[in-house]
Design a protein around this motif. Structure first.
Motif, short mmCIF file in Angstrom:
data_model
loop_
_atom_site.label_atom_id
_atom_site.label_comp_id
_atom_site.label_asym_id
_atom_site.label_seq_id
_atom_site.Cartn_x
_atom_site.Cartn_y
_atom_site.Cartn_z
N ARG A 194 -80.30 78.27 15.62
CA ARG A 194 -79.98 79.24 16.68
C ARG A 194 -80.77 80.53 16.48
O ARG A 194 -81.30 81.09 17.44
CB ARG A 194 -78.48 79.53 16.67
CG ARG A 194 -77.62 78.42 17.26
CD ARG A 194 -76.16 78.64 16.98
NE ARG A 194 -75.31 77.79 17.81
CZ ARG A 194 -74.03 77.56 17.59
NH1 ARG A 194 -73.43 78.13 16.54
NH2 ARG A 194 -73.33 76.78 18.40
N LYS A 195 -80.85 80.96 15.24
CA LYS A 195 -81.55 82.22 14.95
C LYS A 195 -83.05 82.08 15.21
O LYS A 195 -83.67 82.96 15.81
CB LYS A 195 -81.30 82.61 13.49
CG LYS A 195 -81.94 83.93 13.09
CD LYS A 195 -81.57 84.28 11.66
CE LYS A 195 -82.21 85.61 11.25
NZ LYS A 195 -81.87 85.98 9.85
N GLU A 196 -83.62 80.96 14.75
CA GLU A 196 -85.06 80.77 14.91
C GLU A 196 -85.46 80.59 16.36
O GLU A 196 -86.49 81.10 16.81
CB GLU A 196 -85.52 79.57 14.09
CG GLU A 196 -87.03 79.29 14.21
CD GLU A 196 -87.48 78.14 13.32
OE1 GLU A 196 -88.65 77.72 13.44
OE2 GLU A 196 -86.67 77.64 12.52
N LEU A 197 -84.64 79.87 17.13
CA LEU A 197 -85.00 79.55 18.51
C LEU A 197 -84.48 80.57 19.51
O LEU A 197 -84.87 80.56 20.68
CB LEU A 197 -84.46 78.16 18.88
CG LEU A 197 -85.03 76.99 18.06
CD1 LEU A 197 -84.31 75.70 18.41
CD2 LEU A 197 -86.53 76.85 18.30
N GLY A 198 -83.57 81.45 19.06
CA GLY A 198 -83.03 82.45 19.97
C GLY A 198 -82.19 81.83 21.07
O GLY A 198 -82.18 82.32 22.21
N ASP A 199 -81.48 80.75 20.74
CA ASP A 199 -80.67 80.04 21.74
C ASP A 199 -79.36 79.61 21.08
O ASP A 199 -79.37 79.17 19.93
CB ASP A 199 -81.44 78.82 22.26
CG ASP A 199 -80.78 78.19 23.48
OD1 ASP A 199 -79.65 77.68 23.34
OD2 ASP A 199 -81.40 78.21 24.56
N GLN A 200 -78.26 79.70 21.79
CA GLN A 200 -76.97 79.32 21.24
C GLN A 200 -76.85 77.81 21.03
O GLN A 200 -76.03 77.34 20.24
CB GLN A 200 -75.85 79.82 22.18
CG GLN A 200 -74.45 79.72 21.60
CD GLN A 200 -74.23 80.63 20.40
OE1 GLN A 200 -75.02 81.53 20.13
NE2 GLN A 200 -73.14 80.38 19.66
N LEU A 201 -77.64 77.03 21.78
CA LEU A 201 -77.71 75.57 21.70
C LEU A 201 -76.45 74.88 22.25
O LEU A 201 -76.55 73.97 23.05
CB LEU A 201 -77.99 75.08 20.27
CG LEU A 201 -79.28 75.63 19.63
CD1 LEU A 201 -79.44 75.07 18.21
CD2 LEU A 201 -80.49 75.28 20.49
N PHE A 202 -75.27 75.27 21.80
CA PHE A 202 -74.04 74.72 22.36
C PHE A 202 -72.89 75.67 22.06
O PHE A 202 -72.96 76.51 21.17
CB PHE A 202 -73.74 73.32 21.81
CG PHE A 202 -73.50 73.28 20.32
CD1 PHE A 202 -72.25 73.59 19.77
CD2 PHE A 202 -74.52 72.93 19.46
CE1 PHE A 202 -72.03 73.54 18.41
CE2 PHE A 202 -74.31 72.89 18.08
CZ PHE A 202 -73.07 73.19 17.55
N THR A 203 -71.82 75.51 22.83
CA THR A 203 -70.60 76.26 22.59
C THR A 203 -69.43 75.28 22.57
O THR A 203 -69.52 74.16 23.11
CB THR A 203 -70.35 77.30 23.69
OG1 THR A 203 -70.30 76.64 24.96
CG2 THR A 203 -71.45 78.36 23.69
N ARG A 204 -68.35 75.69 21.94
CA ARG A 204 -67.16 74.85 21.88
C ARG A 204 -66.24 75.17 23.06
O ARG A 204 -65.99 76.33 23.35
CB ARG A 204 -66.40 75.06 20.57
CG ARG A 204 -67.13 74.51 19.36
CD ARG A 204 -66.30 74.73 18.09
NE ARG A 204 -66.87 74.10 16.92
CZ ARG A 204 -67.82 74.63 16.17
NH1 ARG A 204 -68.31 75.82 16.47
NH2 ARG A 204 -68.29 73.97 15.13
N THR A 205 -65.75 74.13 23.73
CA THR A 205 -64.81 74.29 24.83
C THR A 205 -63.61 73.39 24.57
O THR A 205 -63.62 72.57 23.64
CB THR A 205 -65.45 73.91 26.19
OG1 THR A 205 -65.66 72.48 26.21
CG2 THR A 205 -66.79 74.61 26.38
N SER A 206 -62.61 73.50 25.39
CA SER A 206 -61.43 72.66 25.22
C SER A 206 -61.75 71.19 25.44
O SER A 206 -61.05 70.30 24.95
CB SER A 206 -60.33 73.09 26.21
OG SER A 206 -60.81 73.01 27.54
N ALA A 207 -62.82 70.91 26.18
CA ALA A 207 -63.21 69.53 26.45
C ALA A 207 -64.23 69.00 25.45
O ALA A 207 -64.66 67.85 25.55
CB ALA A 207 -63.78 69.42 27.86
#
Length: 316
Positions: free
Chosen positions: A40-53
């Motif tokens: 995430r740090k190297e690419l500057g992107d969160q890539l994914f987030t956690r959701t209830s689903a």
């Protein structure tokens, strides 16, 4: 980006869970999270987030998911090719379902391996449900066995051999004479090989259709061991018809007459679109009359032509 970071991310994508990814990689969850954090740090992107689903991937995360499989596959392929070049040999890694591996693979691989003096063949017994993942991650070069449903577009399947599953028992067993109802058959002791533990294939499908309870199932380390128990009148065994033809002729075994069997099955070769030349050649060769004859005959394997991977399963 390092291979370790990409493997961690690819595992999270496959399983949709950091916990299950850590279990597959045999590392801690914190180690997987650390690798994801570095990406995430190297690419500057969160890539994914956690959701209830579950996990929700960003557009960048989805792009990395496809690229990570390509990059890791290229790394594995490069390592293998360099190693092979250094030894002057090629390695073909074959994954086979347990029925295929025990009864048909020896004859096929002996005949195919004899065609190329520089080719080593490694066979591992795998659940057909794992074929897709094994091929996409380039853990194997080709898989042979029951065809999983909904294959990835990157994979190509080719039918190889039709086979038939019959039910047999010893000549002294109560089911050796007369037609057997499904309800009576369901209450018998079922003598099974490792294929029964899979989720795919003719044998598991038969057990599900008949609703055979687990306490009626005895799973042995090989299908041959299950057949030997059937000869002793200890239960009913679903078997490949061509493997017991001689036993049936000589009355060491008797076919059980029932609406449950025989049932037809089919083995396929499955490989990547961009498969190695050896995998592509085996896929074509396996469907030829010579190869099918060798599989049915079950020719033994010459020492040095075929190197099986060893997998130990403990049954409780």
């Amino acid at each position: 980006m390092t291979p370790t970071q990409l493997r961690a991310f690819a595992a999270v994508v496959r399983h949709g869970s950091v916990k299950r990814a850590a279990a597959e990689l045999k590392v801690s969850e914190s180690a997987v999270s650390l690798n994801i954090g570095q990406l995430r740090k190297e690419l500057g992107d969160q890539l994914f987030t956690r959701t209830s689903a579950g996990l929700a991937f960003t557009p960048g995360g989805l792009r990395l998911a496809s690229r990570s499989a390509e990059l890791l596959g290229l790394q594995d392929r490069t390592i293998l090719e360099v190693s092979q070049a250094g030894r002057g040999r090629r390695l073909l890694r074959v994954a086979g379902s347990s029925l295929f591996a025990e009864h048909a693979a020896p004859g096929l691989l002996e005949l195919f391996g004899a065609r190329a003096a520089d080719l080593d063949i490694e066979l591992s017994v795998r659940d057909p449900a794992q074929f897709e993942t094994l091929l996409l991650t380039r853990a194997v070069d080709i898989a042979i066995g029951s065809l999983p449903g909904g294959l990835d577009p990157a994979l190509v399947a080719r039918p190889v051999m039709n086979h038939q599953i019959v039910l047999v028992t010893g000549p002294g067993h109560p089911l050796a004479t007369g037609h057997t109802s499904l309800s009576r058959l369901r209450e018998q002791t079922w003598l099974l090989g490792p294929s029964a533990a899979s989720s795919l294939g003719a044998v598991p499908a038969m057990l599900r259709r008949l609703a055979v309870s687990e306490d009626r199932q005895q799973i042995f380390q090989s299908h041959t061991a299950a057949i030997e128990e059937a000869k002793r009148d200890r239960g009913v065994a679903p078997v490949l018809s061509f493997t017991v033809a001689q036993d049936l002729t000589e009355r060491r075994l008797v076919r059980v007459s029932s609406a449950a069997a025989p049932i037809d099955g089919q083995w396929h070769t499955i490989r990547l679109n961009a498969a190695t030349p050896a995998a592509d050649e085996l896929s074509r060769f396996a469907a030829t009359p010579r190869a099918i004859q060798a599989m049915v005959r079950g020719t033994g394997v010459t020492v040095g032509r075929f190197r099986p991977s060893i997998h130990v399963t403990l049954w409780s």
